[in-house]
Scaffold this motif. Structure first.
Motif, short mmCIF file in Angstrom:
data_model
loop_
_atom_site.label_atom_id
_atom_site.label_comp_id
_atom_site.label_asym_id
_atom_site.label_seq_id
_atom_site.Cartn_x
_atom_site.Cartn_y
_atom_site.Cartn_z
N ALA A 1 -4.90 3.87 -7.79
CA ALA A 1 -4.88 2.76 -6.79
C ALA A 1 -6.21 2.95 -5.87
CB ALA A 1 -3.74 2.35 -6.24
N MET B 1 -1.95 -2.04 -10.68
CA MET B 1 -1.80 -1.01 -9.78
C MET B 1 -2.13 -1.40 -8.10
SD MET B 1 -1.28 1.37 -11.80
CE MET B 1 -1.30 2.47 -10.32
N PHE B 2 -3.04 -2.32 -8.02
CA PHE B 2 -3.10 -2.70 -6.47
C PHE B 2 -2.01 -3.75 -6.12
CE2 PHE B 2 -6.32 -5.63 -8.75
CZ PHE B 2 -6.05 -6.90 -7.92
N TRP C 1 5.61 3.98 -11.43
CA TRP C 1 6.23 3.28 -10.21
C TRP C 1 7.48 3.78 -9.89
CZ3 TRP C 1 3.68 0.61 -6.89
CH2 TRP C 1 2.48 0.20 -7.16
N THR D 1 0.87 -1.34 0.04
CA THR D 1 0.08 0.11 -0.03
C THR D 1 0.69 1.18 0.09
OG1 THR D 1 0.03 -0.20 2.31
CG2 THR D 1 -1.99 -1.04 1.20
N GLN E 1 1.96 3.01 -3.43
CA GLN E 1 0.56 3.61 -4.24
C GLN E 1 0.25 4.78 -3.40
OE1 GLN E 1 1.08 0.35 -3.30
NE2 GLN E 1 0.25 -0.83 -4.31
N GLY F 1 0.94 -4.57 -8.32
CA GLY F 1 2.09 -3.45 -8.77
C GLY F 1 3.43 -4.06 -8.77
N LEU G 1 0.04 7.91 -8.44
CA LEU G 1 -0.42 6.48 -8.00
C LEU G 1 -1.72 6.40 -7.18
CD1 LEU G 1 3.12 4.98 -7.59
CD2 LEU G 1 1.46 4.26 -9.43
N GLN G 2 -1.82 7.13 -6.21
CA GLN G 2 -2.90 7.07 -5.18
C GLN G 2 -4.21 7.31 -6.23
OE1 GLN G 2 -3.62 7.67 -1.55
NE2 GLN G 2 -5.72 7.25 -2.35
N GLY H 1 7.26 6.89 -7.83
CA GLY H 1 6.82 6.52 -6.52
C GLY H 1 7.72 6.05 -5.62
#
Length: 401
Positions: free
Chosen positions: A179, A248-249, A276, A166, A169, A251, A175-176, A279
């Motif tokens: 996701a 994404m979730f 990514w 988590t 993301q 990832g 990213l948030q 991030g």
């Protein structure tokens, strides 16, 4: 009796029978999952709005955390942290654990979570552990907590518990938004010069909104029913939506590469990689700032990657592959990245994954919740805490005078 009245009576009896069956079914489910016909309701909201972090725990409260997997009381002390009251710094070595729901101990009684057991395993006469963990916090919020409050406890060691499923993301807005549905946190970016910048815009807005509505919001009527929770879980397991994108979730932390067959966002592999990489670079910058702030305060700094179910249970990995057959899992990718980052930055990295993988390999079951929640159970907390104590001693992380 006329045919119309007979038909009406039959319809009434059918509806009445269905209603009785639903009520009895709900009662049986409540007793099975909760051990009680009545849910545990909190008199006050255990969360309060916070001006920089968006939200925090309400100090001096006792509330209930109830899911289908568990019902546990949660005691929050005067400092707004889960656990007993924290006294002035004594002659004991003090560890401050910074993390989210994993080290907060979602679903596990206070005395059985990692921060509580770790102190016992190390030696409660010489070591104490402060649990600076908050459910759903990202690394930005954890950094802000450390700077605003955490270091005032004068820890000898700050231990970051990173959640790989988590945290990355949720650290950047880009990213948030792909996701998760809610933008209510502080986020971070890097300037073209590589400098870390925090963006409190959404957290401040959430704070203002919650101040106006915190005491008037009520939980949905249907969310109180176990039947509703089970139906929702079943439906979500088959529902396809833009949020159901494993790129994404799940990832980058657990995938060998982008899977275009399962993308619901129309992303290219290049766009995926940029998101990514940004991030991960932001996350590393946040951790480096944590290290520097800890050192300025005279504390050591170490980090560990917490192990979600996907990394430990091979049967769970198989289920993921069945749902997303084109995925190429690499479940230890994030751990290797942290090891490399730790070597480059001189930050000790503790291993929270291997002891759980070994437990699974020798046939241990019940390491994670399974129905409505996937956090570690008390058994996993005990296993990880024992291993962390050994590693802290072996690396002499508390030996500094």
């Amino acid at each position: 009796m006329s045919k119309a009245k007979t038909r009406g009576l039959n319809v009434f009896l059918v509806l009445f029978t269905v209603l009785v069956m639903i009520v009895l079914n709900e009662a049986a489910l409540r007793v099975y999952f909760w051990g009680s016909l009545l849910p545990k309701n909190n008199e006050v909201n255990p969360l309060i709005p916070h001006p920089t972090r968006g939200f925090a725990f309400r100090p001096d409260t006792v509330s209930w955390h109830q899911e289908l997997d568990f019902t546990v009381p949660v005691k929050v002390n005067s400092h707004g942290l889960r656990g007993e009251e924290i006294g002035p710094k004594s002659g004991k070595k003090r560890i401050l654990i910074i993390g989210d729901s994993t080290t907060y101990g979602s679903g596990v009684p206070q005395e059985q979570i990692i921060p509580s057991i770790l102190a016992e395993d190390l030696d409660p006469q010489k070591v104490e552990v402060v649990n600076g963990s908050f459910t759903t916090y990202n690394t930005v919020q954890e950094l802000l907590y450390l700077e605003e409050e955490g270091l005032t406890f004068k820890p000898d060691l700050v231990l970051l518990a990173f959640s790989p499923n988590t945290d990355i993301q949720a650290n950047t807005l880009a990213l948030q938004q792909l996701a998760q549905k809610h933008n209510r946190r502080p986020y971070a970016t890097l300037t073209p010069q590589g400098e870390l910048e925090l963006d409190l815009t959404y957290a401040e807005q959430f704070y203002q909104d919650q101040q106006e509505r915190a005491d008037t919001r009520k939980a949905s009527f249907w969310k109180k029913f176990v039947t509703y929770k089970l139906i929702k879980k079943y439906v979500k397991g088959f529902k396809s939506s833009k949020w159901n994108d494993p790129n994404m979730f799940i990832g980058w932390p657990f995938l060998a590469g982008f899977a275009p067959e399962h993308s619901t966002r129309g992303m290219s592999a290049e766009e995926y990689q940029v998101l990514w990489e940004d991030g991960w670079n932001v996350t590393k910058a946040l951790i480096l700032r944590m290290r520097e702030e800890s050192r300025k305060a005279g504390a050591g700094f170490a980090m560990m990657v917490m192990a979600p179910k996907l990394q430990v249970e091979t049967t769970y990995q198989q289920k993921v592959q069945e749902v997303f057959p084109h995925l190429k899992l690499d479940v230890t990718r994030i751990n290797r990245a942290f090891e490399e980052f730790g070597k480059q930055s001189g930050i000790p990295v503790l291993d929270a994954l291997t002891p759980l993988q070994e437990a699974w390999a020798r046939g241990e079951k019940g390491l994670y919740f399974n129905v409505e929640d996937e956090h570690m159970t008390a058994k996993s907390h005990q296993i990880v805490a024992a291993s962390l104590a050994e590693q802290i001693r072996a690396q002499h992380l508390l030996d500094k005078e």
